[in-house]
Design an enzyme around this catalytic site. Structure first.
Site, short mmCIF file in Angstrom:
data_model
loop_
_atom_site.label_atom_id
_atom_site.label_comp_id
_atom_site.label_asym_id
_atom_site.label_seq_id
_atom_site.Cartn_x
_atom_site.Cartn_y
_atom_site.Cartn_z
CB ILE A 1 -0.95 -0.06 1.21
CG1 ILE A 1 -1.97 -1.19 1.00
CG2 ILE A 1 -1.64 1.26 1.46
CD1 ILE A 1 -2.63 -1.69 2.26
CG ASP A 2 4.42 3.25 2.62
OD1 ASP A 2 3.81 4.32 2.49
OD2 ASP A 2 5.40 3.13 3.38
#
Length: 689
Positions: free
Chosen positions: A427-428
């Site tokens: 996600i990052d």
């Protein structure tokens, strides 16, 4: 306790920063110096920015990506040699190169640390010592005797972590019966059942599945030498023990440990482990064989195109061992590709030493480099940025991975951290890649919009129920995995974190979704997670400086005014923990010891993080920003970058620290660029959402 020293200003002793962890009213911002002093800072910043841009452009690969070395600790190198010894493929050139690196990392007291300037660590010291024994270093050599004496004083092998004892058990230096049990039948636990494999974070899951096979097989290769010198003090052994002459005998160095009360969770899991040991002796042969075959199939299905597993070294190592035990010979395409992938984790240095990277970070480094160059004033259609965007667009993952177990209906569209890791996009990276792509004027804007749309949709779909985001999975918050006696090697679950959530919120705001209800839930979660001192905990970077440097720009981008009390508390905290030399630093010891919060030698990356927060909070003309920018300008090297031996990245808080060699460049450049050119305004970009 004393602080480490280094850099231009050194660390500030923790006791002098005690006030930094207490809530105090936000001070009135001290204005910068006279106009000529501010002009001098501006000019110095412009010169430093130009040099840093030139340096970073010179490091881009012809294909468009950037990648700095990812430095961790010598257990990677030691375990690589132990793997080769186990498989019978260890060669003299590799061994000597690895040994040269391991020796270079030894501290004066004979130990090895897990981060620069850190204290000696028992498991790392044991593994490094064994690796040097493999390389032929004599146990009575001064550097070896110092290491073994320290190990004995710390309790010897018995006091080391489980993973270290697993490696020793592979050669008979430890008994399998004295290790926590990990049955392969775990693979059959349904997804709703406690301790199913998807209750573990993806990095732990990829490691645990192959280790269930190893635990069931309990292999022992002939020990190449005894390790009696690593046993605890003689008082712990029978006076007639032969342990100093044999790899291991019945007088094993494993003193009994008192069980926790049965009414506690620790007591429950200790007794569960004993029950699993009993089950190992009576396991149904057909069921056990089927479970091991299922585990092997699970492993093979997750091998990446480059032969690795998850793009990280530990799962690859244990997967190779497990499959080899299941009958895969070394020439089998799966194992051959796996071993070749491990060779690509080796960094050969000019002095002939060989360092093993635990992972490689090209996607992360490329999106951060793109952001840094764009914010430093490089025109958005510059060939380097377009080439980087093309490469990132080609790295988007468009097939389901393990994350889809919890989100089966969500279309794919994320980015991973590594060259090859389609099973585990994160996600990052996805948030930062979107922010990077929106800074580039690409000749095919429709292609960029489509990729960004897929990435935004995937990130929104990966929001946890509390409104925040973890790194790889949704709602990966079970408390049970951490309680297993086996899991003493660091974080094994993937709960939401402030830094990842902040990057997603910042990305959503840049895409015109600041008022989306999902963004507002993320903002609310971040505000609730602020510490009393005004900072935010940093899960994937060290530590509160990273968390705060991530959250403040995100909150401001999402519409939280700079005058908001949360922003003012964060600014006040950053001003309080600024070092006397003008920079910021925070030691890895801030994870276990609150006295170290905000304390450490000034580093370029952490100074960049602090400046990003202060600039976003409207503090450009403040004294703290001027001093921070001046420190960056003064400490820049002649070739346009910064020296940074300190570890400012985090794999597992305290347990596994990382020195990203590109952090020292991209974050200072981003901060300098925003100081010189102002905050980026992506919503007015021609390709903005």
């Amino acid at each position: 306790m004393t602080a480490t020293t280094g850099g231009s200003g050194g660390a500030v002793p923790p006791q002098e920063h005690a006030a930094a962890t207490a809530e105090v009213p936000a001070p009135v911002r001290e204005p910068s110096g006279p106009p000529e002093e501010a002009a001098g800072t501006q000019a110095a910043a412009e010169r430093a920015t130009a040099r840093a841009v030139e340096h970073l452009l010179g490091r881009q690969d012809a294909e468009g990506w950037w990648k700095g070395d990812l430095e961790t600790n010598v257990t990677m190198d030691a375990e690589d040699l132990l793997l080769r010894q186990f498989l019978g493929i260890r060669d003299e050139r590799t061994t000597e190169a690895a040994a040269r690196f391991i020796r270079s990392e030894q501290r004066e007291d004979g130990t090895w640390a897990t981060f620069h300037g850190g204290p000696g660590e028992l498991s790392a010291t044991i593994e490094a010592y064994v690796a040097l024994r493999l390389a032929g270093d004599a146990p009575d050599a001064p550097h070896m005797a110092a290491a073994s004496a320290w190990v004995r004083a710390q309790g010897g092998i018995a006091a080391s972590r489980v993973f270290t004892r697993i490696w020793l058990a592979l050669f008979g230096w430890w008994k399998w019966e004295d290790l926590p049990e990990l049955p392969p039948e775990l693979i059959y636990f349904p997804k709703w059942f406690p301790l199913n494999i998807y209750d573990f974070g993806c990095w732990a899951r990829q490691t645990i599945v192959p280790l269930t096979v190893v635990s069931a097989k309990r292999p022992v290769r002939p020990a190449p030498f005894p390790l009696g010198e690593l046993l605890p003090p003689v008082a712990h052994r029978h006076p007639h023990s032969k342990a100093l002459r044999a790899p291991l005998d019945s007088a094993r160095p494993n003193p009994p440990r008192r069980k926790a009360p049965a009414t506690t969770w620790d007591g429950v899991f200790q007794r569960l482990d004993r029950a699993l040991h009993a089950y190992h002796k009576v396991a149904i042969p057909g069921l056990r064989k089927a479970a091991m075959r299922s585990a092997a199939r699970w492993i093979v299905e997750r091998q990446e195109n480059d032969g690795c597993w998850g793009g990280i070294q530990p799962p690859a190592v244990y997967s190779i061992i497990a499959l080899h035990l299941m009958g895969y010979d070394l020439q089998h395409p799966v194992l051959r590709a796996g071993l070749e992938s491990l060779d690509r984790f080796a960094v050969w240095r000019e002095d002939g030493s060989r360092m093993i990277e635990a992972c490689q970070s090209p996607v992360w480094d490329t999106c951060l480099a793109t952001i840094a160059l764009a914010d430093a004033g490089l025109r958005p259609d510059h060939p380097a940025l377009v080439k980087a965007a093309d490469w990132m667009l080609g790295e988007q993952i468009v097939r389901p991975g393990d994350w889809s177990v919890r989100r089966p209906g969500l279309p794919p569209g994320g980015w991973a951290f590594e060259f090859h890791n389609d099973n585990y996009p994160d996600i990052d990276d996805t948030a930062e890649v979107v922010l990077a792509l929106r800074r580039v004027r690409h000749p095919d804007p429709g292609r960029v919009d489509a990729a960004v749309g897929r990435g935004v949709r995937w990130n929104l779909g990966m929001q946890s129920k509390n409104g925040a985001w973890g790194a790889f999975d949704v709602d990966n918050t079970s408390s049970f995995p951490d309680r297993l006696p086996f899991c003493d090697f660091g974080e094994v679950i993937d709960p939401p974190s402030a830094d990842v959530t902040a990057h997603v919120v910042e990305m959503l705001a840049a895409e015109g979704r600041a008022h989306d209800s999902r963004t507002r839930r993320g903002v609310a979660w971040l505000l609730a997670e602020q510490e009393d001192c005004g900072a935010w905990f940093g899960r994937w970077g060290t530590n509160y400086v990273y968390g705060t440097g991530s959250v403040v720009p995100a909150l401001v981008a999402a519409g939280i005014p700079a005058s908001h009390p949360a922003i003012r508390r964060a600014v006040a905290w950053l001003e309080r923990v600024q070092n006397d030399d003008g920079g910021w630093g925070e030691d890895q010891r801030s994870y276990p010891d609150p006295e170290w919060i905000g304390c450490g030698a000034s580093t370029a990356s952490q100074t960049g993080w602090a400046l990003l927060a202060l600039l976003a909070a409207g503090e450009r003309d403040g004294k703290a920003v001027e001093r921070g920018v001046s420190w960056l300008a003064q400490t820049q090297t002649e070739d346009g970058t910064w020296d940074e031996p300190y570890f400012t990245g985090t794999g597992f808080p305290w347990d596994f620290s990382i020195n990203y060699h590109l952090y020292r460049h991209v974050f200072p450049l981003t901060a300098l660029g925003r100081y010189v050119h102002g905050e980026p305004d992506l919503l007015r970009h021609p390709q903005g959402a």
